[in-house]
Design an enzyme around this catalytic site. Sequence first.
Site, PDB file in Angstrom:
ATOM      1  N   SER A  14     165.330  29.198  78.390  1.00  0.00           N
ATOM      2  CA  SER A  14     166.331  30.378  78.417  1.00  0.00           C
ATOM      3  C   SER A  14     166.996  30.552  79.644  1.00  0.00           C
ATOM      4  CB  SER A  14     165.298  31.503  78.064  1.00  0.00           C
ATOM      5  OG  SER A  14     164.365  31.613  79.142  1.00  0.00           O
TER       6      SER A  14
ATOM      7  N   ASP B  81     167.060  39.682  83.634  1.00  0.00           N
ATOM      8  CA  ASP B  81     165.929  40.487  83.397  1.00  0.00           C
ATOM      9  C   ASP B  81     166.247  41.844  83.608  1.00  0.00           C
ATOM     10  OD1 ASP B  81     164.691  37.931  82.802  1.00  0.00           O
ATOM     11  OD2 ASP B  81     164.048  37.832  84.902  1.00  0.00           O
TER      12      ASP B  81
ATOM     13  N   SER C  24     155.233  55.328  74.527  1.00  0.00           N
ATOM     14  CA  SER C  24     156.454  55.116  75.445  1.00  0.00           C
ATOM     15  C   SER C  24     155.909  55.370  76.931  1.00  0.00           C
ATOM     16  CB  SER C  24     157.475  56.493  75.119  1.00  0.00           C
ATOM     17  OG  SER C  24     158.580  56.378  75.822  1.00  0.00           O
TER      18      SER C  24
ATOM     19  N   ASN D  89     149.540  28.809  80.865  1.00  0.00           N
ATOM     20  CA  ASN D  89     148.643  29.288  81.434  1.00  0.00           C
ATOM     21  C   ASN D  89     147.304  29.385  80.616  1.00  0.00           C
ATOM     22  OD1 ASN D  89     148.743  31.458  79.299  1.00  0.00           O
ATOM     23  ND2 ASN D  89     150.554  32.592  80.717  1.00  0.00           N
TER      24      ASN D  89
ATOM     25  N   GLY E 295     143.977  30.104  90.600  1.00  0.00           N
ATOM     26  CA  GLY E 295     144.852  28.892  90.821  1.00  0.00           C
ATOM     27  C   GLY E 295     145.094  28.132  89.642  1.00  0.00           C
TER      28      GLY E 295
ATOM     29  N   ASP F 159     156.948  30.070  86.558  1.00  0.00           N
ATOM     30  CA  ASP F 159     158.063  29.229  86.710  1.00  0.00           C
ATOM     31  C   ASP F 159     158.336  28.707  87.995  1.00  0.00           C
ATOM     32  OD1 ASP F 159     158.861  30.054  84.002  1.00  0.00           O
ATOM     33  OD2 ASP F 159     159.961  31.563  84.657  1.00  0.00           O
TER      34      ASP F 159
END
Length: 327
Positions: free
Chosen positions: A8, A12, A36, A195, A228, A257
Amino acid sequence: MRIAVTGSIATDHLLVFPGCFTDQLIAEQLDRVSLSFLADRLEVRRGGVGANIAFGLARLGLRPVLVGAAGADFADYGARLQAAGVNTSAVRISETLHTARFMCTTDSDQNQIATFYAGAMAEARHIDLTDVRQTSDGLDLVLVGADDPGAMLRHTVTAHDLDIDVAADPSQQLARLDAGQVKRLVDGARWLFTNEYEAALLQERTGWGESAVLRRVGTWVVTRGADGVSILSAHTPRLDVPAVPSEAIVDPTGVGDAFRAGFLAGVARELPYKRAAQLGCALATVVLESVGTQEYKLLPGELLARIDRAYGHTAARAVEPLLASAA
């Protein structure tokens, strides 16, 4: 190593909620949540999985090819990526859709709730890696990151057909993909990135246990936040690399990333996996201490000092030659 990063490209919108999401959840009402959150801060930054990883690789001295789709509003963003050293010639520009938007709220415990609008990303499936390889004078590795699902599947198949190594990184799209799609993305990858939560979700989604996944990939890299990284393989003992301690946590967006960029930069320069993971963890901490996924300052001396403090002089000396070309 000539690396193409598919994934993508987004803008952001990062918000901060001063409380804890979990304090607002009522167990008996989870089937009808209506909440909210009043945010204290908004930052609008450039991001996207593919762009973040490509940017990190470029900052570490490589010249990755970014493969993805963006809107007509991409001009300034693209110029910035090019200035950083990213090859953007394979980015498809939509004639009708805006660049994707990532809207993420982070609470005081660093939990995140996010929404992603695909926009122009939906056109990424029309990009042919065969053409990218020809215009890039060949490719050695294709990272297939979170993107339009059709694009992810097409890029994976094409890379295997062209006998190019694949790094599978389905990340956020695991929630969107069905079992068959996940299996096709993972099977045959030289590297698989997830992850810890995604690792469990991938196994649940595919029905494969850890050993079954490891029979289908070369190396599985699992990031574990403050604990880690674990590097798993069917043929070598498990390797655990601790995280680089952070002095001031600011924003977790883009940390994974950054790790991938550091790890792959190390692999590209033929560092052992342990050293590559240490570099990735150091870069991840730099991003953790910055607002925005590409706003960090990469100072080689400072990065080496982090590695030295966390892992020792031997690790810093091993990584130092790679950082000579970092900017």
